[in-house]
Design a protein around this motif. Sequence first.
Motif, PDB file in Angstrom:
ATOM      1  N   THR A  37       0.825  -1.206   0.000  1.00 38.93           N
ATOM      2  CA  THR A  37       0.000   0.000   0.000  1.00 38.93           C
ATOM      3  C   THR A  37       0.862   1.259   0.000  1.00 38.93           C
ATOM      4  OG1 THR A  37      -0.235  -0.075   2.409  1.00 38.93           O
ATOM      5  CG2 THR A  37      -1.980  -1.089   1.098  1.00 38.93           C
ATOM      6  N   SER A  38       1.972   1.224   0.720  1.00 43.00           N
ATOM      7  CA  SER A  38       2.864   2.392   0.718  1.00 43.00           C
ATOM      8  C   SER A  38       3.466   2.622  -0.662  1.00 43.00           C
ATOM      9  CB  SER A  38       3.975   2.223   1.751  1.00 43.00           C
ATOM     10  OG  SER A  38       3.451   2.251   3.052  1.00 43.00           O
ATOM     11  N   SER A  39       3.836   1.541  -1.333  1.00 42.91           N
ATOM     12  CA  SER A  39       4.412   1.706  -2.676  1.00 42.91           C
ATOM     13  C   SER A  39       3.376   2.270  -3.651  1.00 42.91           C
ATOM     14  CB  SER A  39       4.990   0.395  -3.192  1.00 42.91           C
ATOM     15  OG  SER A  39       3.983  -0.568  -3.342  1.00 42.91           O
ATOM     16  N   LEU A  40       2.134   1.844  -3.519  1.00 44.12           N
ATOM     17  CA  LEU A  40       1.086   2.407  -4.375  1.00 44.12           C
ATOM     18  C   LEU A  40       0.830   3.872  -4.047  1.00 44.12           C
ATOM     19  CD1 LEU A  40      -1.393  -0.580  -4.511  1.00 44.12           C
ATOM     20  CD2 LEU A  40       0.105   0.260  -6.328  1.00 44.12           C
ATOM     21  N   ARG A  41       0.925   4.224  -2.791  1.00 41.67           N
ATOM     22  CA  ARG A  41       0.762   5.627  -2.411  1.00 41.67           C
ATOM     23  C   ARG A  41       1.923   6.476  -2.919  1.00 41.67           C
ATOM     24  NH1 ARG A  41      -0.374   6.041   3.758  1.00 41.67           N
ATOM     25  NH2 ARG A  41      -0.611   8.235   3.211  1.00 41.67           N
ATOM     26  N   VAL A  42       3.130   5.920  -2.918  1.00 45.24           N
ATOM     27  CA  VAL A  42       4.269   6.640  -3.497  1.00 45.24           C
ATOM     28  C   VAL A  42       4.012   6.872  -4.982  1.00 45.24           C
ATOM     29  CG1 VAL A  42       6.704   6.426  -4.149  1.00 45.24           C
ATOM     30  CG2 VAL A  42       5.996   5.899  -1.816  1.00 45.24           C
ATOM     31  N   TYR A  43       3.569   5.833  -5.672  1.00 42.28           N
ATOM     32  CA  TYR A  43       3.278   5.959  -7.102  1.00 42.28           C
ATOM     33  C   TYR A  43       2.226   7.032  -7.367  1.00 42.28           C
ATOM     34  CZ  TYR A  43       1.486   4.963 -11.720  1.00 42.28           C
ATOM     35  OH  TYR A  43       1.063   5.096 -13.007  1.00 42.28           O
ATOM     36  N   THR A  44       1.118   6.986  -6.625  1.00 43.02           N
ATOM     37  CA  THR A  44       0.059   7.964  -6.873  1.00 43.02           C
ATOM     38  C   THR A  44       0.501   9.379  -6.538  1.00 43.02           C
ATOM     39  OG1 THR A  44      -0.939   7.538  -4.705  1.00 43.02           O
ATOM     40  CG2 THR A  44      -1.856   6.352  -6.578  1.00 43.02           C
ATOM     41  N   ASN A  45       1.402   9.522  -5.573  1.00 43.19           N
ATOM     42  CA  ASN A  45       1.926  10.856  -5.275  1.00 43.19           C
ATOM     43  C   ASN A  45       2.874  11.340  -6.368  1.00 43.19           C
ATOM     44  OD1 ASN A  45       1.211  12.202  -2.626  1.00 43.19           O
ATOM     45  ND2 ASN A  45       1.478  10.078  -1.994  1.00 43.19           N
ATOM     46  N   MET A  46       3.669  10.429  -6.917  1.00 47.64           N
ATOM     47  CA  MET A  46       4.659  10.825  -7.915  1.00 47.64           C
ATOM     48  C   MET A  46       4.026  11.185  -9.262  1.00 47.64           C
ATOM     49  SD  MET A  46       7.585  10.699  -6.382  1.00 47.64           S
ATOM     50  CE  MET A  46       8.859  10.570  -7.593  1.00 47.64           C
ATOM     51  N   VAL A  47       2.889  10.591  -9.591  1.00 47.72           N
ATOM     52  CA  VAL A  47       2.266  10.899 -10.877  1.00 47.72           C
ATOM     53  C   VAL A  47       1.483  12.203 -10.840  1.00 47.72           C
ATOM     54  CG1 VAL A  47       2.175   8.511 -11.680  1.00 47.72           C
ATOM     55  CG2 VAL A  47       0.237   9.454 -10.437  1.00 47.72           C
ATOM     56  N   ARG A  48       1.221  12.694  -9.665  1.00 52.55           N
ATOM     57  CA  ARG A  48       0.524  13.986  -9.554  1.00 52.55           C
ATOM     58  C   ARG A  48       1.468  15.105  -9.948  1.00 52.55           C
ATOM     59  NH1 ARG A  48      -1.462  14.156  -3.645  1.00 52.55           N
ATOM     60  NH2 ARG A  48      -1.568  16.345  -4.195  1.00 52.55           N
ATOM     61  N   PRO A  49       0.950  16.143 -10.574  1.00 52.63           N
ATOM     62  CA  PRO A  49       1.819  17.260 -10.974  1.00 52.63           C
ATOM     63  C   PRO A  49       2.431  17.989  -9.773  1.00 52.63           C
ATOM     64  CG  PRO A  49      -0.418  17.554 -11.841  1.00 52.63           C
ATOM     65  CD  PRO A  49      -0.415  16.311 -11.035  1.00 52.63           C
ATOM     66  N   SER A  50       1.713  18.054  -8.695  1.00 51.42           N
ATOM     67  CA  SER A  50       2.242  18.773  -7.524  1.00 51.42           C
ATOM     68  C   SER A  50       2.321  17.808  -6.333  1.00 51.42           C
ATOM     69  CB  SER A  50       1.334  19.956  -7.182  1.00 51.42           C
ATOM     70  OG  SER A  50       0.027  19.506  -6.891  1.00 51.42           O
ATOM     71  N   TRP A  51       3.350  16.980  -6.336  1.00 51.46           N
ATOM     72  CA  TRP A  51       3.517  16.019  -5.252  1.00 51.46           C
ATOM     73  C   TRP A  51       4.388  16.621  -4.157  1.00 51.46           C
ATOM     74  CZ3 TRP A  51       8.465  13.924  -4.405  1.00 51.46           C
ATOM     75  CH2 TRP A  51       9.396  14.180  -5.404  1.00 51.46           C
ATOM     76  N   GLU A  52       4.194  16.106  -2.955  1.00 54.83           N
ATOM     77  CA  GLU A  52       4.931  16.617  -1.803  1.00 54.83           C
ATOM     78  C   GLU A  52       6.077  15.678  -1.461  1.00 54.83           C
ATOM     79  OE1 GLU A  52       2.563  17.877   1.541  1.00 54.83           O
ATOM     80  OE2 GLU A  52       0.808  17.987   0.244  1.00 54.83           O
ATOM     81  N   PRO A  53       7.309  16.166  -1.547  1.00 51.40           N
ATOM     82  CA  PRO A  53       8.468  15.316  -1.262  1.00 51.40           C
ATOM     83  C   PRO A  53       8.459  14.737   0.156  1.00 51.40           C
ATOM     84  CG  PRO A  53       9.165  17.350  -2.317  1.00 51.40           C
ATOM     85  CD  PRO A  53       7.714  17.490  -2.019  1.00 51.40           C
ATOM     86  N   MET A  54       7.965  15.489   1.132  1.00 53.07           N
ATOM     87  CA  MET A  54       7.967  15.001   2.506  1.00 53.07           C
ATOM     88  C   MET A  54       7.058  13.788   2.676  1.00 53.07           C
ATOM     89  SD  MET A  54       9.332  15.141   5.332  1.00 53.07           S
ATOM     90  CE  MET A  54       9.987  16.621   6.015  1.00 53.07           C
ATOM     91  N   VAL A  55       5.934  13.786   1.985  1.00 50.42           N
ATOM     92  CA  VAL A  55       5.017  12.644   2.042  1.00 50.42           C
ATOM     93  C   VAL A  55       5.690  11.407   1.451  1.00 50.42           C
ATOM     94  CG1 VAL A  55       2.824  11.727   1.173  1.00 50.42           C
ATOM     95  CG2 VAL A  55       2.942  14.078   2.010  1.00 50.42           C
ATOM     96  N   VAL A  56       6.343  11.588   0.313  1.00 47.09           N
ATOM     97  CA  VAL A  56       7.028  10.471  -0.348  1.00 47.09           C
ATOM     98  C   VAL A  56       8.166   9.946   0.526  1.00 47.09           C
ATOM     99  CG1 VAL A  56       8.382   9.803  -2.369  1.00 47.09           C
ATOM    100  CG2 VAL A  56       6.347  11.227  -2.644  1.00 47.09           C
ATOM    101  N   VAL A  57       8.930  10.838   1.145  1.00 48.81           N
ATOM    102  CA  VAL A  57      10.025  10.419   2.027  1.00 48.81           C
ATOM    103  C   VAL A  57       9.476   9.644   3.222  1.00 48.81           C
ATOM    104  CG1 VAL A  57      11.796  11.283   3.629  1.00 48.81           C
ATOM    105  CG2 VAL A  57      11.634  12.220   1.325  1.00 48.81           C
ATOM    106  N   ASN A  58       8.390  10.104   3.796  1.00 53.20           N
ATOM    107  CA  ASN A  58       7.779   9.383   4.921  1.00 53.20           C
ATOM    108  C   ASN A  58       7.319   7.987   4.506  1.00 53.20           C
ATOM    109  OD1 ASN A  58       8.150  11.382   6.838  1.00 53.20           O
ATOM    110  ND2 ASN A  58       6.153  12.305   6.491  1.00 53.20           N
ATOM    111  N   LEU A  59       6.705   7.887   3.346  1.00 53.07           N
ATOM    112  CA  LEU A  59       6.254   6.587   2.862  1.00 53.07           C
ATOM    113  C   LEU A  59       7.424   5.654   2.573  1.00 53.07           C
ATOM    114  CD1 LEU A  59       3.393   7.788   0.503  1.00 53.07           C
ATOM    115  CD2 LEU A  59       3.118   6.454   2.598  1.00 53.07           C
ATOM    116  N   LEU A  60       8.476   6.187   1.974  1.00 52.27           N
ATOM    117  CA  LEU A  60       9.655   5.367   1.687  1.00 52.27           C
ATOM    118  C   LEU A  60      10.343   4.917   2.977  1.00 52.27           C
ATOM    119  CD1 LEU A  60      11.127   7.302  -1.368  1.00 52.27           C
ATOM    120  CD2 LEU A  60       9.989   5.069  -1.380  1.00 52.27           C
ATOM    121  N   THR A  61      10.388   5.790   3.969  1.00 53.35           N
ATOM    122  CA  THR A  61      10.953   5.422   5.269  1.00 53.35           C
ATOM    123  C   THR A  61      10.148   4.292   5.898  1.00 53.35           C
ATOM    124  OG1 THR A  61      11.713   7.692   5.589  1.00 53.35           O
ATOM    125  CG2 THR A  61      11.573   6.303   7.549  1.00 53.35           C
ATOM    126  N   ASN A  62       8.837   4.393   5.804  1.00 58.93           N
ATOM    127  CA  ASN A  62       7.961   3.356   6.323  1.00 58.93           C
ATOM    128  C   ASN A  62       8.183   2.033   5.591  1.00 58.93           C
ATOM    129  OD1 ASN A  62       5.889   2.212   7.843  1.00 58.93           O
ATOM    130  ND2 ASN A  62       4.322   2.882   6.410  1.00 58.93           N
TER     131      ASN A  62
END
Length: 87
Positions: A37-62
Amino acid sequence: MNSVIGVSSKISQISAIRAAQNSDSVSYFFYSINIMTSSLRVYTNMVRPSWEPMVVVNLLTNMVANCVVIFTIANYRGGAAKMKKDE
């Protein structure tokens, strides 16, 4: 803040497994689902034009913390049988 809480709970789980020298009562399933689920959330955040790096870093850390827990579970699987065999 969410990442700190999640990682600290995984550190506690790893410590408990290492102290018991056995992970037979711990399931891979929860941590595997969490990684997916975290990897899918990273993907959905990255495909958005305005993604938040902090959210992606938190998900990757998790995700990394979950991988470490799974590795610990695998490493200590069958701990009771191994201890009896050594005796």
